[in-house]
Design a protein around this motif. Structure first.
Motif, PDB file in Angstrom:
ATOM      1  N   UNK A 359      -1.053  14.363 -23.358  1.00 28.61           N
ATOM      2  CA  UNK A 359      -0.470  13.955 -24.631  1.00 28.61           C
ATOM      3  C   UNK A 359       0.197  15.156 -25.323  1.00 28.61           C
ATOM      4  N   UNK A 360      -0.523  16.267 -25.226  1.00 29.70           N
ATOM      5  CA  UNK A 360       0.033  17.480 -25.845  1.00 29.70           C
ATOM      6  C   UNK A 360       1.331  17.899 -25.161  1.00 29.70           C
ATOM      7  N   UNK A 361       1.287  17.802 -23.809  1.00 29.73           N
ATOM      8  CA  UNK A 361       2.488  18.176 -23.048  1.00 29.73           C
ATOM      9  C   UNK A 361       3.629  17.220 -23.341  1.00 29.73           C
ATOM     10  N   UNK A 362       3.291  15.911 -23.513  1.00 31.38           N
ATOM     11  CA  UNK A 362       4.323  14.918 -23.852  1.00 31.38           C
ATOM     12  C   UNK A 362       4.921  15.228 -25.233  1.00 31.38           C
ATOM     13  N   UNK A 363       3.986  15.596 -26.162  1.00 36.20           N
ATOM     14  CA  UNK A 363       4.506  15.962 -27.492  1.00 36.20           C
ATOM     15  C   UNK A 363       5.405  17.204 -27.385  1.00 36.20           C
ATOM     16  N   UNK A 364       4.963  18.152 -26.543  1.00 39.84           N
ATOM     17  CA  UNK A 364       5.787  19.364 -26.346  1.00 39.84           C
ATOM     18  C   UNK A 364       7.146  18.991 -25.765  1.00 39.84           C
ATOM     19  N   UNK A 401       4.888   7.838 -16.249  1.00 44.41           N
ATOM     20  CA  UNK A 401       3.503   8.318 -16.230  1.00 44.41           C
ATOM     21  C   UNK A 401       3.278   9.424 -15.210  1.00 44.41           C
ATOM     22  N   UNK A 402       4.056  10.450 -15.301  1.00 41.73           N
ATOM     23  CA  UNK A 402       3.766  11.594 -14.432  1.00 41.73           C
ATOM     24  C   UNK A 402       2.484  12.265 -14.917  1.00 41.73           C
ATOM     25  N   UNK A 403       1.745  12.853 -13.998  1.00 39.87           N
ATOM     26  CA  UNK A 403       0.491  13.515 -14.397  1.00 39.87           C
ATOM     27  C   UNK A 403       0.809  14.785 -15.145  1.00 39.87           C
ATOM     28  N   UNK A 404      -0.256  15.470 -15.567  1.00 40.99           N
ATOM     29  CA  UNK A 404      -0.074  16.650 -16.399  1.00 40.99           C
ATOM     30  C   UNK A 404       0.741  17.702 -15.679  1.00 40.99           C
ATOM     31  N   UNK A 405       0.408  17.937 -14.415  1.00 42.18           N
ATOM     32  CA  UNK A 405       1.119  18.972 -13.663  1.00 42.18           C
ATOM     33  C   UNK A 405       2.600  18.635 -13.520  1.00 42.18           C
ATOM     34  N   UNK A 406       2.902  17.347 -13.245  1.00 40.49           N
ATOM     35  CA  UNK A 406       4.293  16.926 -13.091  1.00 40.49           C
ATOM     36  C   UNK A 406       5.035  17.016 -14.419  1.00 40.49           C
ATOM     37  N   UNK A 407       4.301  16.647 -15.486  1.00 40.00           N
ATOM     38  CA  UNK A 407       4.916  16.703 -16.811  1.00 40.00           C
ATOM     39  C   UNK A 407       5.277  18.148 -17.161  1.00 40.00           C
ATOM     40  N   UNK A 408       4.344  19.086 -16.852  1.00 41.81           N
ATOM     41  CA  UNK A 408       4.611  20.501 -17.105  1.00 41.81           C
ATOM     42  C   UNK A 408       5.806  20.963 -16.280  1.00 41.81           C
ATOM     43  N   UNK A 409       5.847  20.486 -15.032  1.00 41.57           N
ATOM     44  CA  UNK A 409       6.950  20.875 -14.151  1.00 41.57           C
ATOM     45  C   UNK A 409       8.299  20.372 -14.711  1.00 41.57           C
ATOM     46  N   UNK A 410       8.286  19.096 -15.223  1.00 35.86           N
ATOM     47  CA  UNK A 410       9.505  18.519 -15.793  1.00 35.86           C
ATOM     48  C   UNK A 410       9.924  19.310 -17.028  1.00 35.86           C
ATOM     49  N   UNK A 411       8.925  19.595 -17.883  1.00 33.10           N
ATOM     50  CA  UNK A 411       9.249  20.337 -19.108  1.00 33.10           C
ATOM     51  C   UNK A 411       9.807  21.711 -18.766  1.00 33.10           C
ATOM     52  N   UNK A 412       9.208  22.419 -17.823  1.00 34.02           N
ATOM     53  CA  UNK A 412       9.667  23.758 -17.447  1.00 34.02           C
ATOM     54  C   UNK A 412      11.087  23.716 -16.897  1.00 34.02           C
ATOM     55  N   UNK A 413      11.301  22.681 -16.068  1.00 32.43           N
ATOM     56  CA  UNK A 413      12.638  22.553 -15.456  1.00 32.43           C
ATOM     57  C   UNK A 413      13.704  22.304 -16.534  1.00 32.43           C
TER      58      UNK A 413
END
Length: 434
Positions: A359-364, A401-413
């Motif tokens: 949720x935090x990563x999604x908010x980020x 609904x990507x998992x946390x790791x995928x979400x972080x990867x998407x955000x970083x990209x």
């Protein structure tokens, strides 16, 4: 007045070797008759003639003495010819010789016949032989020849004893209550080496009353368990013929009151039943005392107790082991359940933590879209359509609904692409890959 009474006699069938009907077979002839003079002779004839011819009292006394001597000699000769064995005759006490034949129920029939040592072990042959000896010794004719007139009391006792002891039913009745045979039983305290010496003769004495013969023997310390148990099983079910009719009160003969007779007969029957019951209890007590004193039975009971204890101990050990196994299984299951619950709780916490981080990563990620000004050129204010278009793309990414790791990867990209100036292109490429 006489009358002829006809009666029929049915003869048995003739043997096969007999001649046929109508045939006769002569085996011999009758000797011809002849006339012969017979003269009365002998000591008795001589005495009789002397008595008729003599008038002298002394001469008659001499005749009686001679007759008495002759009878005594004949009696002694008959005694020698009898086959009565080599045993010495029992002594006849004065009290015995004066026994009242009217009190025959109180007399010792075996002692009267000189069989007091044998008693119930005396055979019929013993009884007959001794009765003959007693008759020859105490016959009234002999007593009369010796000058004892009307001295037949003991002779009547002999005849009564012979009558009872030669009748199987009457002898059993007398043997059942023979006062000279003890009915005492040993105590259960008679143990050890004296046990067999104490109890063996008692059981042998009681065995004579058994309807079932032969009776098992007591045995000794080397007897097998099967033999010992067979012995006691027999005596526990002892079938006795002992009865107590001999002690019945006599019912008066003649014109006695019939009601009184019935009363006495009923009372006799009741007393016999009570005596039989008491005798049965006496034998049961004998067997119980013997079992308590018999060290073989004590040993067998101890062996059985050890076996029972061994089986009981084995069952208890088995139950204890089963209880321990059950307890161990329950503890293992409890520990496994606790571990599972702990793991589930840990996983739950991890999932909750991951969900929070997601949720935090999604908010980020959402904040990145807003910070990047919805990926429009720098210095340009995004229009509502551009904001909507960028927001729709963000919603598609989150909806995938990507998992946390995928979400972080998407955000970083997206962050790297935005820093390079092509953030919107990176978003479009990510959405296309979903």
């Amino acid at each position: 007045m006489y009358a002829d009474v006809p009666f029929e006699i049915t003869l048995s069938a003739a043997p096969a070797s007999a001649p046929a009907a109508g045939e006769t077979k002569i085996h011999g002839s009758v000797s011809p008759a002849k006339q012969q003079a017979i003269s009365p002779v002998g000591v008795y004839v001589q005495h009789y003639r002397r008595r008729l011819e003599s008038t002298d009292a002394q001469d008659q006394n001499d005749h009686l003495k001679a007759h008495s001597d002759h009878v005594a000699a004949e009696t002694a000769k008959a005694m020698q010819n009898l086959s009565v064995g080599d045993e010495e005759d029992e002594e006849e006490s004065e009290e015995l010789l004066l026994s009242d034949p009217k009190q025959w129920k109180d007399q010792d029939h075996y002692e009267v016949l000189g069989l007091s040592k044998l008693r119930y072990r005396a055979t019929l042959d013993d009884i007959i032989k001794n009765q003959r000896k007693k008759v020859l010794r105490h016959h009234p004719d002999k007593k009369a020849a010796q000058g004892y007139i009307n001295d037949d009391g003991f002779f009547k006792c002999i005849q009564k004893a012979f009558e009872i002891l030669t009748d199987p039913v009457k002898r059993k009745q007398y043997d059942s209550v023979d006062p000279k045979i003890s009915t005492a039983i040993p105590s259960s305290k008679d143990k050890g080496a004296d046990f067999y010496e104490t109890y063996r003769p008692v059981f042998e004495r009681e065995a004579r009353f058994s309807n079932i013969q032969p009776v098992p023997e007591l045995g000794d310390e080397n007897s097998s368990r099967a033999d010992v148990e067979t012995f006691y099983a027999f005596w526990y079910e002892f079938d006795s013929w002992r009865s107590f009719e001999y002690e019945d009160k006599d019912v008066a003969d003649g014109n006695g009151n019939r009601d009184e007779k019935r009363y006495i007969e009923g009372k006799n029957k009741k007393e016999r039943a009570n005596k039989k019951k008491a005798d049965t209890q006496r034998v049961s007590t004998l067997v119980e005392n013997a079992m308590k004193a018999d060290q073989r039975m004590v040993k067998f009971k101890e062996e059985d107790k050890v076996k029972r204890n061994a089986k009981r101990n084995a069952r208890e050990e088995e139950s204890r082991k089963a209880a321990e196994d059950k307890k161990a299984a329950e503890e293992a299951a409890s520990m496994a359940a606790a571990e599972t619950a702990e793991k589930e709780e840990e996983l739950k916490k991890q999932r909750q933590q991951a969900h929070k981080l997601l949720k935090k990563e999604q908010r980020t990620l959402k904040g990145l879209f807003k910070t990047a000004n919805y990926f429009v050129p720098e210095g340009t204010t995004p229009s509502a359509a551009e904001i909507t278009a960028a927001t729709d793309k963000l919603d598609k990414i989150i909806a995938a609904k990507p998992d946390l790791e995928k979400t972080i990867e998407i955000r970083t990209e997206i962050e790297k692409a935005h820093a390079a100036g092509n953030g919107l292109a990176a978003v479009d490429e990510i959405v296309a890959k979903l």
